[in-house]
Design an enzyme around this catalytic site. Structure first.
Site, mmCIF file in Angstrom:
data_model
loop_
_atom_site.group_PDB
_atom_site.id
_atom_site.type_symbol
_atom_site.label_atom_id
_atom_site.label_comp_id
_atom_site.label_asym_id
_atom_site.label_seq_id
_atom_site.Cartn_x
_atom_site.Cartn_y
_atom_site.Cartn_z
ATOM 1 N N LEU A 1 0.856 -1.174 0.000
ATOM 2 C CA LEU A 1 0.000 0.000 0.000
ATOM 3 C C LEU A 1 0.894 1.225 0.000
ATOM 4 C CD1 LEU A 1 -2.780 -0.834 2.665
ATOM 5 C CD2 LEU A 1 -3.002 -0.882 0.174
ATOM 6 N N ASP A 2 0.443 2.266 -0.697
ATOM 7 C CA ASP A 2 1.178 3.524 -0.677
ATOM 8 C C ASP A 2 1.343 4.039 0.749
ATOM 9 O OD1 ASP A 2 1.559 3.725 -3.361
ATOM 10 O OD2 ASP A 2 0.032 5.247 -3.711
ATOM 11 N N PHE A 3 2.357 4.846 0.935
ATOM 12 C CA PHE A 3 2.574 5.560 2.194
ATOM 13 C C PHE A 3 1.301 6.267 2.650
ATOM 14 C CE2 PHE A 3 3.654 9.878 3.819
ATOM 15 C CZ PHE A 3 4.195 9.529 5.049
#
Length: 306
Positions: A66-68
């Site tokens: 998952l993205d930051f």
């Protein structure tokens, strides 16, 4: 909303082979940079030191990314065999994911299938981003499909916004963010693919959340649904006015949907009324892919997929 801390780790699924955590927004999964004092890996090591695997670079095998800036369901394999079974599900495109998002504007259609090929942006200053085919500097675009279903219309900080359920039918880097932007409805708080916003008017986070996850491994069906973070009680800036489709009904359809056939090329859309391309039988795994899998089982890379 409170920022992430070492203590606020939320577990939404746990077995002897897997954990599914509800990742906090603005939190990296892992990092080799000493300046990163808080990562999901460090949270896991703090809460579950007995589950850390010394044979891996980070101690834990994350099954996907998952993205930051993205919150929500993230699966962790607790041993090499479990990681291998999860890898097989991802390789055969039998994993089901659904995300919640707030997007700019009122999406008029209740359901949209977004079909834009996505490639890497080679434009100077944008090489860390992705773009749709036809964009100047777009390299190696690949077919990409996202199903969008509108849940509510309303206002966020006085601006028109739609709450949507996003179901990626392929898995390209930044796919949901790129597709929403290409549709003309960028995700609220997305400073990379969204509208330029004044510093003072920026939301406290990017409004993208991994809501539902299902990984049907041979030994167990890993399934988790995380709490909805986009509620007026949790964020006073969000004021829904019209319900288009109830979320509970769509999630029930996801839960009762049969697991995707490994020969069908991926998960089915939420609604059977929308036709989808059905790729043929997946090609055999190459030696390069096999080597990549073995590397994946031993440690983790940092490139995000949403």
């Amino acid at each position: 909303m409170e920022p992430g801390s070492m203590e606020n780790l939320s577990i939404v699924y746990q077995s002897s082979d897997f954990l599914v955590v509800n990742k906090h927004w603005d939190l990296r999964i892992d990092s080799k940079t000493w300046r990163e004092t808080l990562t999901l890996q460090k949270q896991l090591r703090h809460h579950f030191p007995e589950l850390a695997d010394p044979d891996t670079c980070y101690g834990f095998r994350f099954c996907h990314q998952l993205d930051f800036s993205t919150s929500g369901a993230l699966c962790v394999a607790l041993n090499k065999a479990a990681a291998g079974s999860a890898y097989k599900c991802f390789k055969e495109r039998r994993v089901t994911k659904a995300y919640l998002a707030l997007v700019r504007g009122h999406v008029q259609e209740s359901q949209v299938t977004i079909n834009y090929a996505i490639g890497r942006n080679s434009t100077e200053g944008r090489t860390h981003t992705m773009c749709i085919e036809g964009t100047h500097g777009c390299e190696n675009p690949k077919p990409s499909l996202t199903e969008l279903l509108v849940l509510e219309h309303g206002l966020y900080a006085g601006d028109p916004v739609s709450k949507v359920l996003l179901k990626p039918l392929t898995g390209r880097t930044h796919q949901l963010r790129v597709h929403c932007s290409a549709l003309g409805h960028p995700i609220v708080g997305d400073l990379t693919y969204g509208q330029a916003e004044d510093q003072e008017d920026q939301p406290f986070r990017m409004m993208l959340h991994a809501f539902y996850l299902r990984i049907p491994t041979q030994a167990e069906r890993v399934e988790a649904c995380t709490p909805d973070p986009f509620l007026p009680a949790l964020d006073a800036c969000w004021s829904p006015s019209t319900c288009v489709q109830p979320l509970e009904q769509l999630i029930q359809a996801l839960r009762t949907d049969p697991d995707p056939d490994p020969m069908s090329g991926g998960p089915r859309p939420c609604s059977p009324s929308t036709p989808q391309p059905r790729p043929g039988r997946p090609p055999p795994e190459t030696e390069a892919q096999r080597a990549s899998c073995l590397q994946w089982l031993s440690e983790w890379t940092l490139e995000p997929d949403n």
